[in-house]
Design a protein around this motif. Structure first.
Motif, mmCIF file in Angstrom:
data_model
loop_
_atom_site.group_PDB
_atom_site.id
_atom_site.type_symbol
_atom_site.label_atom_id
_atom_site.label_comp_id
_atom_site.label_asym_id
_atom_site.label_seq_id
_atom_site.Cartn_x
_atom_site.Cartn_y
_atom_site.Cartn_z
ATOM 1 N N ASP A 54 53.614 48.526 85.678
ATOM 2 C CA ASP A 54 52.444 48.190 84.878
ATOM 3 C C ASP A 54 51.178 47.903 85.698
ATOM 4 N N ILE A 55 51.191 48.205 87.005
ATOM 5 C CA ILE A 55 50.040 47.940 87.876
ATOM 6 C C ILE A 55 49.547 49.247 88.491
ATOM 7 N N ILE A 56 48.227 49.465 88.462
ATOM 8 C CA ILE A 56 47.636 50.650 89.078
ATOM 9 C C ILE A 56 47.709 50.498 90.592
ATOM 10 N N ASN A 57 48.357 51.475 91.255
ATOM 11 C CA ASN A 57 48.519 51.402 92.710
ATOM 12 C C ASN A 57 48.121 52.697 93.415
ATOM 13 N N GLU A 58 47.564 53.654 92.665
ATOM 14 C CA GLU A 58 47.097 54.907 93.268
ATOM 15 C C GLU A 58 46.018 55.487 92.366
ATOM 16 N N MET A 59 44.997 56.068 92.992
ATOM 17 C CA MET A 59 43.936 56.731 92.239
ATOM 18 C C MET A 59 43.592 58.027 92.946
ATOM 19 N N ALA A 60 43.265 59.060 92.159
ATOM 20 C CA ALA A 60 42.952 60.349 92.769
ATOM 21 C C ALA A 60 42.048 61.172 91.868
ATOM 22 N N ILE A 61 41.306 62.067 92.508
ATOM 23 C CA ILE A 61 40.599 63.137 91.810
ATOM 24 C C ILE A 61 41.325 64.410 92.210
ATOM 25 N N GLU A 62 41.908 65.100 91.246
ATOM 26 C CA GLU A 62 42.648 66.330 91.501
ATOM 27 C C GLU A 62 41.734 67.521 91.227
ATOM 28 N N PHE A 63 41.363 68.229 92.268
ATOM 29 C CA PHE A 63 40.346 69.263 92.153
ATOM 30 C C PHE A 63 40.790 70.490 91.367
ATOM 31 N N LYS A 64 42.073 70.785 91.327
ATOM 32 C CA LYS A 64 42.536 71.951 90.555
ATOM 33 C C LYS A 64 42.301 71.757 89.059
ATOM 34 N N LEU A 65 42.084 70.518 88.631
ATOM 35 C CA LEU A 65 41.882 70.220 87.217
ATOM 36 C C LEU A 65 40.410 70.077 86.829
ATOM 37 N N ILE A 66 39.509 70.220 87.792
ATOM 38 C CA ILE A 66 38.078 70.088 87.495
ATOM 39 C C ILE A 66 37.615 71.282 86.666
ATOM 40 N N GLU A 67 37.028 70.992 85.533
ATOM 41 C CA GLU A 67 36.489 72.049 84.680
ATOM 42 C C GLU A 67 34.983 72.200 84.881
ATOM 43 N N LYS A 68 34.279 71.092 84.999
ATOM 44 C CA LYS A 68 32.835 71.105 85.173
ATOM 45 C C LYS A 68 32.524 70.561 86.568
ATOM 46 N N PRO A 69 31.742 71.296 87.369
ATOM 47 C CA PRO A 69 31.447 70.837 88.738
ATOM 48 C C PRO A 69 30.750 69.475 88.769
ATOM 49 N N PHE A 70 30.998 68.716 89.829
ATOM 50 C CA PHE A 70 30.245 67.499 90.093
ATOM 51 C C PHE A 70 28.931 67.946 90.726
ATOM 52 N N GLU A 71 27.815 67.527 90.153
ATOM 53 C CA GLU A 71 26.518 67.928 90.696
ATOM 54 C C GLU A 71 25.769 66.704 91.202
ATOM 55 N N PHE A 72 25.215 66.828 92.404
ATOM 56 C CA PHE A 72 24.464 65.759 93.051
ATOM 57 C C PHE A 72 23.118 66.323 93.497
ATOM 58 N N PRO A 73 22.116 66.304 92.602
ATOM 59 C CA PRO A 73 20.805 66.851 92.971
ATOM 60 C C PRO A 73 20.008 65.867 93.824
ATOM 61 N N ASN A 74 19.248 66.399 94.757
ATOM 62 C CA ASN A 74 18.339 65.607 95.593
ATOM 63 C C ASN A 74 19.006 64.387 96.222
ATOM 64 N N LEU A 75 20.186 64.573 96.780
ATOM 65 C CA LEU A 75 20.905 63.487 97.431
ATOM 66 C C LEU A 75 20.221 63.168 98.753
ATOM 67 N N GLU A 76 19.829 61.907 98.919
ATOM 68 C CA GLU A 76 19.056 61.507 100.094
ATOM 69 C C GLU A 76 19.939 61.257 101.313
ATOM 70 N N TYR A 77 19.396 61.616 102.456
ATOM 71 C CA TYR A 77 20.026 61.400 103.756
ATOM 72 C C TYR A 77 18.913 60.954 104.692
ATOM 73 N N LYS A 78 19.126 59.832 105.398
ATOM 74 C CA LYS A 78 18.104 59.340 106.324
ATOM 75 C C LYS A 78 18.518 59.651 107.750
ATOM 76 N N LYS A 79 17.578 60.256 108.482
ATOM 77 C CA LYS A 79 17.813 60.566 109.882
ATOM 78 C C LYS A 79 16.520 60.292 110.636
ATOM 79 N N TYR A 80 16.597 59.400 111.615
ATOM 80 C CA TYR A 80 15.422 59.013 112.401
ATOM 81 C C TYR A 80 14.282 58.556 111.500
ATOM 82 N N ASP A 81 14.599 57.724 110.506
ATOM 83 C CA ASP A 81 13.622 57.195 109.550
ATOM 84 C C ASP A 81 12.922 58.272 108.727
ATOM 85 N N ILE A 82 13.513 59.433 108.639
ATOM 86 C CA ILE A 82 12.986 60.514 107.814
ATOM 87 C C ILE A 82 13.981 60.768 106.688
ATOM 88 N N SER A 83 13.486 60.827 105.477
ATOM 89 C CA SER A 83 14.350 61.118 104.334
ATOM 90 C C SER A 83 14.474 62.621 104.161
#
Length: 152
Positions: A54-83
């Motif tokens: 009765d206790i959750i002890n594992e979590m997963a995202i199973e990619f073979k079951l993905i129907e709609k893609p995960f989309e991440f628009p304009n994801l920021e990354y900082k390098k040398y104080d530049i976005s």
């Protein structure tokens, strides 16, 4: 997905150690339940929650079951104080290099793991989950964490 990658402790508001009743009250009726009364898996589409006694002890995202893609628009990354910004689309057949590029863009530390299963390539996110890839076709199989293994 990003919060799960960063910490591996929460997936869709579900935390390790929660009772199954709490999972049901948060996510509702599952798409599938497999296993026995004392252990098994509860599925919500591509999301899988393992349980024992009765206790959750594992979590997963199973990619073979993905129907709609995960989309991440304009994801920021900082390098040398530049976005810097980049768009990511993670699909069921996303390749190793795409996932590693995504993880690197999130500035997460990771290392390769050499385990028993030589048909897979696994990377371990520091203080987070494992990402398992299929070596035959180079696609991501799952992102997963088992209770107690975030800090391995």
């Amino acid at each position: 997905m990003i919060e799960f990658l960063k910490g591996g402790k929460t997936l869709n508001g579900i935390k390790m150690g929660m009772k199954i009743d709490e999972l049901y009250s948060i996510l509702g009726k599952p798409t599938n339940v497999s296993g026995e009364k004392n252990y098994g898996y509860i599925h919500y589409g591509e999301y899988r929650y393992g349980f024992t006694d009765d206790i959750i002890n594992e979590m997963a995202i199973e990619f073979k079951l993905i129907e709609k893609p995960f989309e991440f628009p304009n994801l920021e990354y900082k390098k040398y104080d530049i976005s810097l910004f980049e768009n990511f689309k993670i699909k069921s057949k996303s390749k190793i290099h795409k996932i590693i590029s995504f993880v690197n863009h999130l500035q997460l530390n990771w290392k390769a793991q050499n385990g028993i299963d030589k048909d897979s390539f696994t990377i371990k996110i520091e203080n987070g989950p494992y990402i398992v890839f299929n070596l035959y076709d180079g696609t991501v199989d799952k992102i997963t964490i088992v209770d107690g293994h975030q800090n391995d």
